[in-house]
Write a protein that holds these residues in place. Structure first.
Motif, short mmCIF file in Angstrom:
data_model
loop_
_atom_site.label_atom_id
_atom_site.label_comp_id
_atom_site.label_asym_id
_atom_site.label_seq_id
_atom_site.Cartn_x
_atom_site.Cartn_y
_atom_site.Cartn_z
N VAL A 140 0.83 -1.21 0.00
CA VAL A 140 0.00 0.00 0.00
C VAL A 140 0.86 1.26 0.00
O VAL A 140 0.50 2.28 -0.60
CB VAL A 140 -0.98 0.02 1.19
CG1 VAL A 140 -1.96 -1.14 1.09
CG2 VAL A 140 -0.26 -0.01 2.52
N GLU A 168 2.27 1.59 -3.77
CA GLU A 168 1.24 1.90 -4.75
C GLU A 168 0.65 3.30 -4.55
O GLU A 168 0.22 3.94 -5.51
CB GLU A 168 0.12 0.85 -4.66
CG GLU A 168 -1.04 1.06 -5.62
CD GLU A 168 -0.67 0.80 -7.07
OE1 GLU A 168 -1.51 1.03 -7.94
OE2 GLU A 168 0.47 0.34 -7.34
N ASN A 169 0.65 3.79 -3.33
CA ASN A 169 0.00 5.07 -3.03
C ASN A 169 0.99 6.18 -2.69
O ASN A 169 0.66 7.15 -2.00
CB ASN A 169 -0.99 4.88 -1.88
CG ASN A 169 -2.14 3.96 -2.27
OD1 ASN A 169 -3.12 4.39 -2.85
ND2 ASN A 169 -2.00 2.67 -1.96
N ASN A 170 2.25 6.02 -3.16
CA ASN A 170 3.28 7.05 -2.98
C ASN A 170 3.52 7.42 -1.51
O ASN A 170 3.77 8.58 -1.19
CB ASN A 170 2.92 8.32 -3.78
CG ASN A 170 2.87 8.06 -5.27
OD1 ASN A 170 3.63 7.24 -5.77
ND2 ASN A 170 1.98 8.74 -5.96
N SER A 171 3.42 6.44 -0.64
CA SER A 171 3.75 6.67 0.77
C SER A 171 5.06 5.99 1.15
O SER A 171 5.52 6.11 2.28
CB SER A 171 2.63 6.15 1.68
OG SER A 171 1.44 6.86 1.45
N VAL A 177 -8.42 4.86 1.71
CA VAL A 177 -7.45 5.72 2.37
C VAL A 177 -8.14 7.00 2.81
O VAL A 177 -9.07 7.49 2.15
CB VAL A 177 -6.26 6.03 1.43
CG1 VAL A 177 -6.72 6.75 0.17
CG2 VAL A 177 -5.17 6.82 2.14
N PRO A 235 -6.13 10.76 -0.22
CA PRO A 235 -5.28 10.29 -1.30
C PRO A 235 -4.28 11.33 -1.81
O PRO A 235 -3.46 11.02 -2.69
CB PRO A 235 -6.28 9.91 -2.39
CG PRO A 235 -7.43 10.85 -2.17
CD PRO A 235 -7.51 11.04 -0.68
N LYS A 286 -1.26 9.16 6.46
CA LYS A 286 -2.01 8.35 5.51
C LYS A 286 -2.51 7.12 6.28
O LYS A 286 -1.73 6.36 6.84
CB LYS A 286 -1.13 7.88 4.36
CG LYS A 286 -0.87 8.93 3.28
CD LYS A 286 -2.04 8.98 2.31
CE LYS A 286 -1.69 9.85 1.09
NZ LYS A 286 -1.49 11.27 1.43
N PHE A 304 -4.57 3.74 5.76
CA PHE A 304 -5.12 2.79 4.81
C PHE A 304 -5.91 1.72 5.56
O PHE A 304 -5.45 1.18 6.56
CB PHE A 304 -4.01 2.12 4.00
CG PHE A 304 -3.21 3.07 3.16
CD1 PHE A 304 -3.64 3.43 1.89
CD2 PHE A 304 -2.03 3.62 3.64
CE1 PHE A 304 -2.91 4.31 1.11
CE2 PHE A 304 -1.29 4.50 2.87
CZ PHE A 304 -1.73 4.85 1.60
#
Length: 277
Positions: free
Chosen positions: A57, A60-63, A83, A86, A93, A95
């Motif tokens: 996660v 994929e979510n730039n974290s 999330v 986003p 963040k 999730f």
């Protein structure tokens, strides 16, 4: 005569108690708590499985880092992901991964909810990834507790984290309960410079865990040879743990770096036990 008989009976009683005591000690030395042994392996398996999920996660979510290039991940397609915000670069963040009542992916059956919180990019020094479980099951075993990864990286080519587990609990398929907690140090040894997760390899360098039964029997688990965990493999594939407990005294060996669900335990008396994770 009576005194002689009394003396003989006394001597026989003492000898009987001595032999019984020795026999009992021998039995205890040779007794291995296989249920606790397997539970410890299942706990490690679940913790590593959830670490992969956190990497999924975050990437994929730039974290994971401030890089925005596309990466490859293996997030379970049967799970629902949401999330709180986003917007890239905005933290925390949070999730939420909902596996529903039955989510079978890559041979692993899961249900329930995992919440993963990032307070910064996962690769930034001092950042934390917090994993929490709600009514969460892995292959029919309920897993509870909070896992926190805190970034301790001093060399950007060798990312490092401390992992702390609190309030952990494993409830087996048969309903037996085990609690667990502890801290370990984890570092990444391969895949740092690439844009995919598939070639990432992690080592659990050191640390100690405790696993306890409600009836008081306990186990102390210490890393004595770094544990190898490849992102591409669900299981720890190499490394050794020293197990010390009421009926465990030996080494758990995860093998020769082959990706499988097998490990072997060698007790202090030389007897070897194979366990499946």
């Amino acid at each position: 005569m009576k005194k002689t008989n009394l003396l003989v009976l006394t001597i026989l009683s003492i000898l009987s108690l001595t032999f019984y005591s020795c026999d009992k000690e021998d039995q205890e030395t040779n007794t291995v708590d296989q249920e606790l042994l397997v539970a410890n392996g299942q706990i490690d398996f679940s913790n590593e499985l959830d670490f992969n999920l956190g990497l999924d996660v975050a990437t994929e979510n730039n974290s994971y880092s401030s890089r925005t290039e596309n990466t490859q991940m293996s997030f379970p397609q049967c799970a629902n992901l949401s999330v709180n915000d986003p917007t890239p670069g905005v933290f925390p963040k949070i999730f939420t991964i909902d596996f529903g009542t039955s989510c079978l992916d890559n041979g692993i059956l899961r249900s329930g909810i995992i919440t993963i919180t990032f307070d910064d990019y996962f690769t930034n020094y001092g950042s934390k990834m917090t994993i929490e479980r709600t009514n969460y099951y892995v292959n029919g075993r309920k897993i509870e507790g909070t896992v926190v990864y805190e970034n301790q990286t001093t060399d950007s080519q060798v990312p490092k984290w401390t992992r702390t587990v609190t309030n952990g609990k494993l409830i087996t398929i048969t309903g037996n309960e085990f609690t667990f907690s502890g801290t370990r140090t984890v570092q990444q040894t391969a895949g740092v410079s690439t844009l995919t997760l598939g070639d990432n390899i992690y080592e659990v360098l050191s640390g100690t865990h405790t696993v306890n039964r409600p009836n008081g029997t306990s186990l102390t688990v210490t890393v004595v040879e770094p544990l190898i965990k490849k992102y591409a493999c669900n299981y720890i594939s190499q490394g050794q743990l020293d197990l010390q407990g009421s009926f465990l005294d030996g080494i758990l060996d995860y093998g020769d770096n082959t990706c499988d669900n097998q490990a072997s335990y060698t007790h202090s008396n030389g007897v070897v036990y194979t366990i499946s994770l």
